[in-house]
Design a protein around this motif. Structure first.
Motif, PDB file in Angstrom:
ATOM      1  N   MET A   1     -31.388  16.616  19.654  1.00 37.19           N
ATOM      2  CA  MET A   1     -32.181  17.310  20.658  1.00 37.19           C
ATOM      3  C   MET A   1     -31.663  16.877  22.031  1.00 37.19           C
ATOM      4  O   MET A   1     -31.573  15.671  22.312  1.00 37.19           O
ATOM      5  N   TYR A   2     -31.350  17.841  22.854  1.00 36.18           N
ATOM      6  CA  TYR A   2     -30.863  17.556  24.190  1.00 36.18           C
ATOM      7  C   TYR A   2     -32.028  17.779  25.152  1.00 36.18           C
ATOM      8  O   TYR A   2     -32.595  18.861  25.250  1.00 36.18           O
ATOM      9  N   LEU A   3     -32.364  16.706  25.832  1.00 34.00           N
ATOM     10  CA  LEU A   3     -33.530  16.689  26.705  1.00 34.00           C
ATOM     11  C   LEU A   3     -33.110  16.678  28.164  1.00 34.00           C
ATOM     12  O   LEU A   3     -32.247  15.898  28.569  1.00 34.00           O
ATOM     13  N   CYS A   4     -33.724  17.526  28.924  1.00 31.76           N
ATOM     14  CA  CYS A   4     -33.561  17.516  30.369  1.00 31.76           C
ATOM     15  C   CYS A   4     -34.831  16.967  30.993  1.00 31.76           C
ATOM     16  O   CYS A   4     -35.936  17.192  30.479  1.00 31.76           O
ATOM     17  N   ALA A   5     -34.691  16.230  32.059  1.00 30.52           N
ATOM     18  CA  ALA A   5     -35.840  15.680  32.768  1.00 30.52           C
ATOM     19  C   ALA A   5     -35.565  15.733  34.259  1.00 30.52           C
ATOM     20  O   ALA A   5     -34.411  15.820  34.691  1.00 30.52           O
ATOM     21  N   SER A   6     -36.622  15.684  35.041  1.00 27.27           N
ATOM     22  CA  SER A   6     -36.437  15.663  36.487  1.00 27.27           C
ATOM     23  C   SER A   6     -37.399  14.691  37.130  1.00 27.27           C
ATOM     24  O   SER A   6     -38.412  14.293  36.533  1.00 27.27           O
ATOM     25  N   SER A   7     -37.066  14.295  38.348  1.00 28.34           N
ATOM     26  CA  SER A   7     -37.935  13.395  39.100  1.00 28.34           C
ATOM     27  C   SER A   7     -37.723  13.644  40.586  1.00 28.34           C
ATOM     28  O   SER A   7     -36.746  14.269  41.007  1.00 28.34           O
ATOM     29  N   GLN A   8     -38.664  13.146  41.374  1.00 27.06           N
ATOM     30  CA  GLN A   8     -38.581  13.278  42.827  1.00 27.06           C
ATOM     31  C   GLN A   8     -38.239  11.917  43.395  1.00 27.06           C
ATOM     32  O   GLN A   8     -38.997  10.966  43.234  1.00 27.06           O
ATOM     33  N   LEU A   9     -37.114  11.808  44.063  1.00 30.21           N
ATOM     34  CA  LEU A   9     -36.685  10.540  44.632  1.00 30.21           C
ATOM     35  C   LEU A   9     -37.685  10.052  45.657  1.00 30.21           C
ATOM     36  O   LEU A   9     -38.165  10.812  46.487  1.00 30.21           O
ATOM     37  N   GLY A  10     -38.006   8.738  45.594  1.00 33.52           N
ATOM     38  CA  GLY A  10     -38.903   8.169  46.590  1.00 33.52           C
ATOM     39  C   GLY A  10     -39.827   7.149  46.004  1.00 33.52           C
ATOM     40  O   GLY A  10     -40.706   7.500  45.210  1.00 33.52           O
ATOM     41  N   GLY A  11     -39.638   5.883  46.340  1.00 34.84           N
ATOM     42  CA  GLY A  11     -40.513   4.815  45.901  1.00 34.84           C
ATOM     43  C   GLY A  11     -40.436   4.592  44.404  1.00 34.84           C
ATOM     44  O   GLY A  11     -39.612   5.171  43.710  1.00 34.84           O
ATOM     45  N   LEU A  12     -41.289   3.725  43.924  1.00 38.04           N
ATOM     46  CA  LEU A  12     -41.290   3.404  42.495  1.00 38.04           C
ATOM     47  C   LEU A  12     -41.634   4.628  41.658  1.00 38.04           C
ATOM     48  O   LEU A  12     -41.121   4.792  40.553  1.00 38.04           O
ATOM     49  N   SER A  13     -42.489   5.492  42.176  1.00 38.55           N
ATOM     50  CA  SER A  13     -42.866   6.677  41.403  1.00 38.55           C
ATOM     51  C   SER A  13     -41.682   7.614  41.239  1.00 38.55           C
ATOM     52  O   SER A  13     -41.691   8.495  40.394  1.00 38.55           O
ATOM     53  N   GLY A  14     -40.630   7.409  42.061  1.00 43.46           N
ATOM     54  CA  GLY A  14     -39.439   8.228  41.893  1.00 43.46           C
ATOM     55  C   GLY A  14     -38.704   7.944  40.614  1.00 43.46           C
ATOM     56  O   GLY A  14     -37.798   8.683  40.231  1.00 43.46           O
ATOM     57  N   ASN A  15     -39.074   6.853  39.947  1.00 50.10           N
ATOM     58  CA  ASN A  15     -38.488   6.565  38.646  1.00 50.10           C
ATOM     59  C   ASN A  15     -39.163   7.342  37.529  1.00 50.10           C
ATOM     60  O   ASN A  15     -38.701   7.293  36.391  1.00 50.10           O
ATOM     61  N   THR A  16     -40.258   8.017  37.819  1.00 46.23           N
ATOM     62  CA  THR A  16     -41.003   8.724  36.783  1.00 46.23           C
ATOM     63  C   THR A  16     -40.321  10.040  36.472  1.00 46.23           C
ATOM     64  O   THR A  16     -40.190  10.897  37.351  1.00 46.23           O
ATOM     65  N   ILE A  17     -39.866  10.198  35.253  1.00 47.07           N
ATOM     66  CA  ILE A  17     -39.190  11.429  34.878  1.00 47.07           C
ATOM     67  C   ILE A  17     -40.082  12.247  33.948  1.00 47.07           C
ATOM     68  O   ILE A  17     -40.853  11.703  33.149  1.00 47.07           O
ATOM     69  N   TYR A  18     -39.981  13.539  34.090  1.00 46.56           N
ATOM     70  CA  TYR A  18     -40.766  14.482  33.303  1.00 46.56           C
ATOM     71  C   TYR A  18     -39.802  15.331  32.487  1.00 46.56           C
ATOM     72  O   TYR A  18     -38.876  15.934  33.052  1.00 46.56           O
TER      73      TYR A  18
END
Lengths: 116, 110
Positions: free
Chosen positions: A89-106
């Protein structure tokens, strides 16, 4: 739906054929990731983009794999000369750069590849 | 090489019990810690993130972080059969690239 979108969701291909997956990230996110997941394993990092720049690639990403993110929007992952070991399964994820929460990928819903 | 270790399980608990899932990581520079839930055949879904030592609660879920011991855990209170899934621990540092464990399979039986 404003989540990460991937297509096709399922792909069955013959060994040796090329396949391409597309990912549309969450619209305001500037980072985009590709992971691969096989049965019984966690997601394994392949590559990521910040805007249109591909900043890091894993050793898992052989020369048969190529990823692009033109204009910093959607991304494609192409696998050339597929092998049975590419089935995953090939998974794509994205996140918004900025602070520690920028490490959160969806994650998107994933694209299943079966090589026969 | 950054590693994230989880017991693959399965962890079996009765309905209504507390499920405790554990994770250790190797990189002392890690800054962000995540728990994802993954149902069979589906993609991972974020449950919680935690960034500082201590506990963080969200509904029936509590994440616990101990950076000195390089240990992060997830407690699920009042476990339900619908909680049966694989739980993935992920850790990231300054590179913003989460590294995942292989996941712990949780089975909640009625």
């Amino acid at each position: 739906d404003t989540g990460v979108s991937q297509n096709p969701r399922h792909k069955i291909t013959k060994r040796g054929q090329n396949v391409t997956f597309r990912c549309d990230p969450i619209s305001e996110h500037n980072r985009l990731y590709w992971y691969r997941q096989t049965l019984g394993q966690g997601p394994e990092f392949l590559t990521y983009f910040q805007n249109e720049a591909q900043l890091e690639k894993s050793r898992l990403l052989s020369d048969r794999f190529s990823a692009e993110r033109p204009k910093g929007s959607f991304s494609t992952l192409e696998i050339q000369r597929t092998e049975q070991g590419d089935s995953a399964m090939y998974l794509c994820a994205s996140s918004q750069l900025g602070g520690l929460s920028g490490n959160t990928i969806y994650f998107g819903e994933g694209s299943w590849l079966t090589v026969v | 090489q950054k590693e994230v270790e989880q017991n693959s399980g399965p962890l079996s608990v009765p309905e209504g019990a507390i499920a405790s899932l554990n994770c250790t990581y190797s990189d002392r520079g890690s800054q962000s810690f995540f728990w994802y839930r993954q149902y069979s055949g589906k993609s991972p879904e974020l449950i919680m993130s935690i960034y500082s030592n201590g506990d963080k609660e969200d509904g029936r879920f509590t994440a616990q972080l101990n950076k000195a011991s390089q240990y992060v855990s997830l407690l699920i209170r009042d476990s339900q059969p619908s909680d049966s899934a694989t739980y993935l621990c992920a850790v990231s540092g300054g590179s913003y690239i989460p590294t995942f464990g292989r996941g712990t399979s949780l089975i909640v039986h009625p």
